[in-house]
Design an enzyme around this catalytic site. Structure first.
Site, mmCIF file in Angstrom:
data_model
loop_
_atom_site.group_PDB
_atom_site.id
_atom_site.type_symbol
_atom_site.label_atom_id
_atom_site.label_comp_id
_atom_site.label_asym_id
_atom_site.label_seq_id
_atom_site.Cartn_x
_atom_site.Cartn_y
_atom_site.Cartn_z
ATOM 1 N N GLY A 89 2.842 2.513 -2.283
ATOM 2 C CA GLY A 89 3.291 2.929 -3.619
ATOM 3 C C GLY A 89 2.633 4.210 -4.109
ATOM 4 C CB CYS B 206 -0.262 1.705 -4.458
ATOM 5 S SG CYS B 206 -1.082 0.649 -3.306
ATOM 6 N N GLY C 189 0.741 -1.257 0.000
ATOM 7 C CA GLY C 189 0.000 0.000 0.000
ATOM 8 C C GLY C 189 0.769 1.306 0.000
HETATM 9 P P1 5GP Z 1 6.642 3.709 -5.670
HETATM 10 O O1 5GP Z 1 8.136 3.627 -5.687
HETATM 11 O O2 5GP Z 1 6.091 4.230 -6.960
HETATM 12 O O3 5GP Z 1 6.120 4.460 -4.479
HETATM 13 O O4 5GP Z 1 6.112 2.225 -5.487
HETATM 14 C C1 5GP Z 1 6.392 1.202 -6.404
HETATM 15 C C2 5GP Z 1 5.691 -0.073 -5.976
HETATM 16 O O5 5GP Z 1 4.278 0.104 -5.950
HETATM 17 C C3 5GP Z 1 5.873 -1.243 -6.897
HETATM 18 O O6 5GP Z 1 7.126 -1.854 -6.797
HETATM 19 C C4 5GP Z 1 4.730 -2.163 -6.453
HETATM 20 O O7 5GP Z 1 5.061 -2.906 -5.298
HETATM 21 C C5 5GP Z 1 3.653 -1.181 -6.085
HETATM 22 N N1 5GP Z 1 2.642 -1.098 -7.133
HETATM 23 C C6 5GP Z 1 2.823 -0.954 -8.462
HETATM 24 N N2 5GP Z 1 1.647 -0.908 -9.116
HETATM 25 C C7 5GP Z 1 0.685 -1.040 -8.186
HETATM 26 C C8 5GP Z 1 -0.754 -1.091 -8.243
HETATM 27 O O8 5GP Z 1 -1.376 -0.958 -9.284
HETATM 28 N N3 5GP Z 1 -1.373 -1.288 -7.060
HETATM 29 C C9 5GP Z 1 -0.704 -1.429 -5.885
HETATM 30 N N4 5GP Z 1 -1.406 -1.663 -4.787
HETATM 31 N N5 5GP Z 1 0.633 -1.353 -5.800
HETATM 32 C C10 5GP Z 1 1.317 -1.168 -6.934
#
Ligand code: 5GP
Length: 345
Positions: A183, A186, A181
């Protein structure tokens, strides 16, 4: 009804306290880490920052750019065998140290891994990735993958609690991916109410993994180089980035021009955009748990890397860690009610 009253913390709730140090300059700091992984016994050396296995970030182009500086890319799972062949034909000789082949837990995914690895047996890392790593079926899949590939480095996730980290390490994972959660694209916490503040998840999961000799990746929630430093300070062995690496020349996603400004599309892997692209739409029993956004175009990723690595070296200088490995030991977090000054934002 049960409530755990312990307050769980995210990156925004803490800062790292500076400490007296004998380091004169950030140029004395080494960000390299070396690991011998628990189950595969494979060795690895590099800078433990990873591009996420999202089709907008975990691209072959990103892997070429990141591997030049010994950073890692979890290649997204949507490339075909032909695309793998073409990439590996011309990739640098040691590329297998800096890329993972990603997979879900369907038979189709497992068959693709088998096909790619049969053809390119030197590939070293497999990243088994599901949004919710708490199902028994998932741990079974990790065990089957370990049995099939005894000497490959297996990354498995995502989970956020110590007991599940232990279960996955005991099922054969070398490295457990932590984060539910946090991300940037996300929406799980909004759609389901489920999640765990990332800093506490790292602290608790690192403790569980390290107790058994395993490693963890902090996955998601880093928005600045300072957040990456906090993740390492909390005990992460690797830090995985999505949004911070989105929007570059090497990123996937459509380039859009609006009013003379350039943007690149970035979306969650469970967003409607991703599901339409890869599985022909959002199935009627599920909701999308990801956003689609347009991020300002940021040019070559090497400039962003310099910013990230420079920030991290500076953190190490502030707390007297000559090597990244020492950062956790040298970190004392203070709880805070403020972060940066926003007056000019
Ligand atoms: P960020 O670095 O952008 O904050 O987070 C990246 C991570 O977000 C990814 O490695 C993956 O674990 C998560 N993530 C990617 N796409 C999605 C999505 O559509 N839904 C959710 N719940 N998490 C995602």
């Amino acid at each position: 009804m049960r409530i755990e009253n312990d307050l769980k913390l995210g990156f925004k709730d803490v800062m790292i306290r500076p400490k007296r140090s004998t380091l004169k300059s950030r140029s004395e700091v080494s960000l390299d880490r070396e690991f011998t992984f628990l189950n595969s016994k494979a060795e690895w050396k590099g800078i433990p920052i990873m591009a996420a296995n999202m089709d907008t970030v975990g691209t072959f182009e990103m892997a070429l750019a990141l591997s030049q500086q010994k950073l890692f890319t979890a290649i997204h799972k949507h490339y075909t065998l032909d695309q793998w062949d073409t990439f590996l034909d011309t990739a640098p000789a040691n590329i297998e140290n800096y890329i993972a082949l990603s997979t879900g837990i369907s038979k189709e995914d497992a068959d693709k891994v088998k096909a790619v690895i049969s053809k390119h047996p030197f590939l070293k890392f497999i990243c088994i990735d599901v949004a919710n790593g708490y199902s028994e079926h998932f741990a079974d899949f990790v065990q089957q993958t370990r049995d099939a590939y005894p000497d490959k480095v297996i990354i498995a996730g995502n989970v956020v609690t110590g007991e599940m980290v232990e279960q996955l390490v005991l099922s054969g994972a070398d490295i457990v991916k932590v984060g539910i959660g946090p991300g940037s694209v996300c929406t799980t916490r909004v759609k389901t109410g489920v999640g765990y503040p990332q800093l506490s998840a790292i602290i608790e999961c690192a403790d569980a993994a390290h107790g058994l000799g395993g490693q963890i990746i902090s996955d998601g929630g880093c928005t600045t180089p300072g957040d990456i430093a906090k993740a390492f300070g909390a005990g992460a062995d690797f830090v995985m980035l999505g949004g911070m690496l989105a929007g570059h020349a090497e990123s996937g996603g459509e380039l859009i021009t609006k009013n003379g400004e350039r943007y690149k599309q970035f979306y969650g892997m469970s967003s409607a955009t991703a599901m339409e692209k890869h599985v022909g739409g959002v199935a009627n029993y599920r909701a999308s748990e990801g956003k689609t956004v347009e991020v300002p175009y940021k040019g070559d990723v090497k400039d962003t890397l310099q910013d990230i690595l420079g920030g991290l070296r500076s953190t190490c200088t502030y707390v007297g860690a000559q090597r990244l490995k020492e950062l956790t030991k040298r970190t004392t977090f203070i709880r805070v009610a403020e972060q940066e000054n926003q007056v000019y934002n």
